[in-house]
Design an enzyme around this catalytic site. Structure first.
Site, PDB file in Angstrom:
ATOM      1  N   TRP A  21     -23.119 -29.102  32.067  1.00 53.62           N
ATOM      2  CA  TRP A  21     -22.189 -29.745  31.362  1.00 53.62           C
ATOM      3  C   TRP A  21     -22.652 -30.284  29.901  1.00 53.62           C
ATOM      4  CZ3 TRP A  21     -19.070 -33.715  35.422  1.00 53.62           C
ATOM      5  CH2 TRP A  21     -18.107 -32.773  35.755  1.00 53.62           C
ATOM      6  N   LYS A  22     -24.048 -30.287  29.935  1.00 56.30           N
ATOM      7  CA  LYS A  22     -24.753 -30.687  28.830  1.00 56.30           C
ATOM      8  C   LYS A  22     -24.502 -32.146  28.633  1.00 56.30           C
ATOM      9  CE  LYS A  22     -25.302 -26.054  27.080  1.00 56.30           C
ATOM     10  NZ  LYS A  22     -25.277 -25.014  26.311  1.00 56.30           N
TER      11      LYS A  22
ATOM     12  N   HIS B  30     -34.458 -25.951  30.167  1.00 57.60           N
ATOM     13  CA  HIS B  30     -33.238 -25.327  29.301  1.00 57.60           C
ATOM     14  C   HIS B  30     -33.749 -25.141  27.853  1.00 57.60           C
ATOM     15  CE1 HIS B  30     -29.352 -25.011  27.393  1.00 57.60           C
ATOM     16  NE2 HIS B  30     -28.777 -24.213  28.464  1.00 57.60           N
TER      17      HIS B  30
ATOM     18  N   GLU C  84     -32.391 -25.699  25.050  1.00 56.07           N
ATOM     19  CA  GLU C  84     -32.076 -26.717  24.187  1.00 56.07           C
ATOM     20  C   GLU C  84     -33.255 -27.904  24.402  1.00 56.07           C
ATOM     21  OE1 GLU C  84     -28.147 -27.399  25.595  1.00 56.07           O
ATOM     22  OE2 GLU C  84     -27.566 -25.503  24.438  1.00 56.07           O
TER      23      GLU C  84
ATOM     24  N   GLY D 260     -22.229 -22.995  30.518  1.00 57.54           N
ATOM     25  CA  GLY D 260     -22.025 -23.995  29.911  1.00 57.54           C
ATOM     26  C   GLY D 260     -20.644 -24.112  29.257  1.00 57.54           C
ATOM     27  N   GLY D 261     -20.283 -23.891  28.202  1.00 56.68           N
ATOM     28  CA  GLY D 261     -18.944 -24.174  27.652  1.00 56.68           C
ATOM     29  C   GLY D 261     -17.834 -23.977  28.472  1.00 56.68           C
TER      30      GLY D 261
END
Ligand code: PGA
Length: 250
Positions: free
Chosen positions: A10-11, A94, A96, A233-234
């Site tokens: 979900w970040k 990750h 990011e 992710g998205g």
């Protein structure tokens, strides 16, 4: 056949009430699958998500962890802190975090060791940038990342790790690696694991693909020989999309 392991990342999205609603809606859909379904949620959603996921087959993971057991590390969370509230999985390394928060292959290795020691299952991300891909460096990058990440472990520890091959240029861009390219990179990662820990262990390790996994491409990705699951992710932020990914066979 190995069961697939499908994890949502979900970040920095979803408030606790949204997390609980999502899990309530997903639970009846997830219950029909033999596959492993995981949601990696922000720290502040962990407790609420664990409550909502009780008596379901949805597992809960965190998105990062610190490798030290305790101490003066303002803002950090330890493996024990996650484990003691029943978190099962944790994403480590990750892209990011590597790109924005200075994570290195060495800190990834430390985090993996700390997680395994505590009984958390790491989901370890590796993957190349667009520039590295264009320079023909994909294999070198992903095998080096894998090698350093997995250094100094036992075979049974390695078998408890999930690797996510996530080409950075495919994350959040809508550009997916072709199923063949994703599969070939995953085979290269598996060969690196085989060099370090033998073929049997390498065969057992779950290796996911991540990077713009969507309902429309998941079936093809999952039909490949070495793709054991997905890190999403998205499309994991929308319950219909994530449900369709879980129901990839239909
Ligand atoms: P994406 O993200 O599915 O939105 O591309 C994947 C990830 O970053 O894990």
């Amino acid at each position: 056949m190995k069961k697939k392991v499908i994890a949502g990342n979900w970040k920095m999205n979803m408030l606790p009430n949204e997390a609980m609603k999502f899990i309530d809606e997903l639970a009846p859909i997830a219950k029909n699958t033999e596959d492993e379904i995981i949601l990696c949620v922000p720290y502040t959603d962990l407790f609420y998500s664990l409550l909502a996921a009780q008596k379901t087959n949805i597992k809960i993971g965190a998105q990062n962890v610190h490798y030290e057991e305790k101490g003066a590390y303002t803002g950090e969370v330890s493996c024990q802190m996650l484990k003691c509230i029943n978190v099962e999985y944790v994403i480590i390394g990750h892209s990011e975090r590597r790109l924005m928060f200075n994570e290195t292959d060495e800190t990834v290795n430390k985090k993996i060791k700390a997680a395994l020691k505590t009984g958390l299952k790491p989901i370890v991300c590796v993957g190349e940038t667009l520039e590295q891909k264009e320079n023909g460096k994909t294999k070198e990058i992903i095998t080096t990342q894998t090698k350093i990440a997995l250094e100094g472990l036992t075979n049974s520890q390695v078998e408890n790790i999930i690797i996510a091959y996530e080409p950075i240029w495919a994350i959040g861009t809508g550009k997916t690696a072709t199923a063949e390219d994703a599969n070939n990179s995953i085979i290269e990662i598996r060969q690196e694991i085989a060099k370090m820990y033998g073929q049997e262990t390498a065969t057992r390790v779950i290796i996911q693909y991540g990077g713009s996994v969507k309902p429309k491409n998941v079936k093809e990705l999952f039909s490949m020989s070495d793709i054991d699951g997905a890190l999403v992710g998205g499309a994991s932020l929308n319950v219909e999309d994530f449900a369709q990914i879980i129901n990839y066979e239909n």
